[in-house]
Scaffold this active site. Structure first.
Site, PDB file in Angstrom:
ATOM      1  N   GLU A  40       0.853  -1.190   0.000  1.00  0.00           N
ATOM      2  CA  GLU A  40       0.000   0.000   0.000  1.00  0.00           C
ATOM      3  C   GLU A  40       0.891   1.243   0.000  1.00  0.00           C
ATOM      4  OE1 GLU A  40      -2.651   0.348   3.418  1.00  0.00           O
ATOM      5  OE2 GLU A  40      -4.085   1.449   2.191  1.00  0.00           O
ATOM      6  N   LYS A 115     -10.118   0.567  -2.758  1.00  0.00           N
ATOM      7  CA  LYS A 115     -10.242   0.064  -1.372  1.00  0.00           C
ATOM      8  C   LYS A 115     -11.665   0.294  -0.852  1.00  0.00           C
ATOM      9  CE  LYS A 115      -7.746   0.569   3.075  1.00  0.00           C
ATOM     10  NZ  LYS A 115      -6.669   1.331   3.754  1.00  0.00           N
ATOM     11  N   CYS A 157      -5.250  -3.897   2.732  1.00  0.00           N
ATOM     12  CA  CYS A 157      -5.006  -3.519   4.124  1.00  0.00           C
ATOM     13  C   CYS A 157      -6.199  -3.729   5.073  1.00  0.00           C
ATOM     14  CB  CYS A 157      -4.498  -2.075   4.156  1.00  0.00           C
ATOM     15  SG  CYS A 157      -3.702  -1.591   5.695  1.00  0.00           S
TER      16      CYS A 157
HETATM   17  O1  LIG Z   1      -1.551   6.420   6.005  1.00  0.00           O
HETATM   18  C1  LIG Z   1      -0.894   6.229   4.982  1.00  0.00           C
HETATM   19  O2  LIG Z   1       0.131   6.882   4.712  1.00  0.00           O
HETATM   20  C2  LIG Z   1      -1.292   5.168   4.029  1.00  0.00           C
HETATM   21  N1  LIG Z   1      -2.540   4.512   4.306  1.00  0.00           N
HETATM   22  C3  LIG Z   1      -2.607   3.520   5.126  1.00  0.00           C
HETATM   23  O3  LIG Z   1      -1.618   3.209   5.660  1.00  0.00           O
HETATM   24  C4  LIG Z   1      -3.894   2.807   5.417  1.00  0.00           C
HETATM   25  C5  LIG Z   1      -4.979   3.800   5.628  1.00  0.00           C
HETATM   26  S1  LIG Z   1      -4.646   4.986   6.909  1.00  0.00           S
HETATM   27  N2  LIG Z   1      -3.693   1.987   6.579  1.00  0.00           N
HETATM   28  C6  LIG Z   1      -4.498   1.020   6.965  1.00  0.00           C
HETATM   29  O4  LIG Z   1      -5.497   0.705   6.328  1.00  0.00           O
HETATM   30  C7  LIG Z   1      -4.049   0.313   8.247  1.00  0.00           C
HETATM   31  C8  LIG Z   1      -5.030  -0.704   8.762  1.00  0.00           C
HETATM   32  C9  LIG Z   1      -4.565  -1.222  10.076  1.00  0.00           C
HETATM   33  O5  LIG Z   1      -3.493  -0.950  10.536  1.00  0.00           O
HETATM   34  C10 LIG Z   1      -5.450  -2.131  10.834  1.00  0.00           C
HETATM   35  O6  LIG Z   1      -6.500  -2.593  10.328  1.00  0.00           O
HETATM   36  O7  LIG Z   1      -5.108  -2.399  12.000  1.00  0.00           O
END
Ligand SMILES: O=C(O)CNC(=O)[C@H](CS)NC(=O)CCC(=O)C(=O)O
Length: 281
Positions: A40, A115, A157
């Site tokens: 990601e 997503k 994710c």
């Molecule tokens: O923020 C960024 O730079 C990039 N995007 C992400 O990393 C994404 C959305 S904030 N992260 C997740 O989906 C983590 C899920 C997770 O950690 C869980 O389900 O526990």
């Protein structure tokens, strides 16, 4: 049929991240991989201008889409382009989607998955809260696509916490499932391996879980532990942190035999035909 997942610790600078991804994908190609999954946000982490990055890509003036096409064709690899920001089709303004693209070994776009589940959660006092929906729009459909290594179901994710999506992908014929990710260190330690193994076991699919693993701008820490998990839930390749190209073989006959010995899809009493038709609405 060699499968690969790429783990990175992406930073803000796109050119640097693409150079790192090129080097890791070259290693995957040398290992014989036919399909490789990037994590990601492989091209940029910790930037506040993601909508602009995405609009540049959609307008054909960004570096990421041309890099994906060129790298796939030069290395003769099918690529799952982790996620990158892209406006929803036909809606150039407004929020971008967290988009996972499937690119074939000629550099052509074969499928696009946006997503479905956005990460709006309070992780811990130290790791803070995430509001992915502030900057991203959610997708509204499931995506499977045929590749030379099998039928691929696409996820990202936080989707890993929603098993109905994976059931729908299995019902749509998935044999492999990509899950480019950037799990937080706190939630990853608690749940990551259990989630990816459970999704593999219940779908009898290979899980291609390509993660961010390390430190990013702003002190953000990701869990890493990228893995390839087979249809029996065995972790057949894994790395804790840092940059790496992992690879493993898909054993088609063994996967088929396991599905016949324990025919979960025939035994299912609760199904999701509405979702299996390809749309959630
Ligand atoms: O923020 C960024 O730079 C990039 N995007 C992400 O990393 C994404 C959305 S904030 N992260 C997740 O989906 C983590 C899920 C997770 O950690 C869980 O389900 O526990």
């Amino acid at each position: 049929m060699t499968l690969a997942v790429i783990q990175m610790a992406s930073q803000a600078d796109i050119a640097t991240n693409l150079a790192t991804a090129t080097r890791l994908l070259e290693q995957a190609a040398v290992a014989g991989a036919k399909l490789a999954v990037l994590p990601e946000n492989f091209a940029a982490m910790g930037r506040s201008d993601l909508a602009r990055v995405g609009r540049d890509e959609a307008e054909g003036v960004g570096p990421i889409l041309p890099w994906l096409a060129r790298t796939a064709s030069e290395l003769g690899l099918w690529l799952v382009g982790g996620t990158l920001p892209l406006p929803p089709d036909g809606q150039p303004q407004g929020k971008v989607c967290a988009c996972s693209l499937l690119i074939d070994d000629k550099g052509q776009r074969v499928a696009r998955y946006d997503k479905l589940h956005l990460f709006d959660a309070e992780v811990s006092d130290a790791q803070g809260r995430y509001r992915e929906s502030d900057s991203y729009a959610a997708g509204d459909r499931i995506v499977v696509a045929d590749t030379p290594v099998g039928r691929l179901g696409m996820t990202v994710c936080y989707d890993l916490r929603f098993p109905d999506l994976y059931t729908a992908l299995r019902l749509a014929g998935a044999e492999l499932i990509s899950a480019p990710s950037a799990f937080t260190r706190v939630t990853g330690r608690a749940h990551w391996e259990i989630l990816i193994r459970a999704r593999a076991i219940e779908t009898q699919c290979y899980m291609l879980a390509a993660a961010q693993g390390g430190e990013h701008p702003g002190g953000r820490l990701t869990h890493g532990h990228s893995a390839i998990v087979d249809f029996w839930g065995q972790v057949v390749a894994e790395r804790d942190e840092g940059e790496v190209a992992l690879s493993a073989e898909r054993d088609v006959a063994a996967q088929q035999a396991a599905r016949e010995r324990m025919p979960l899809s025939r035994h299912r009493r609760f199904s999701a035909p509405r979702m299996a038709s390809g749309t959630l609405e």
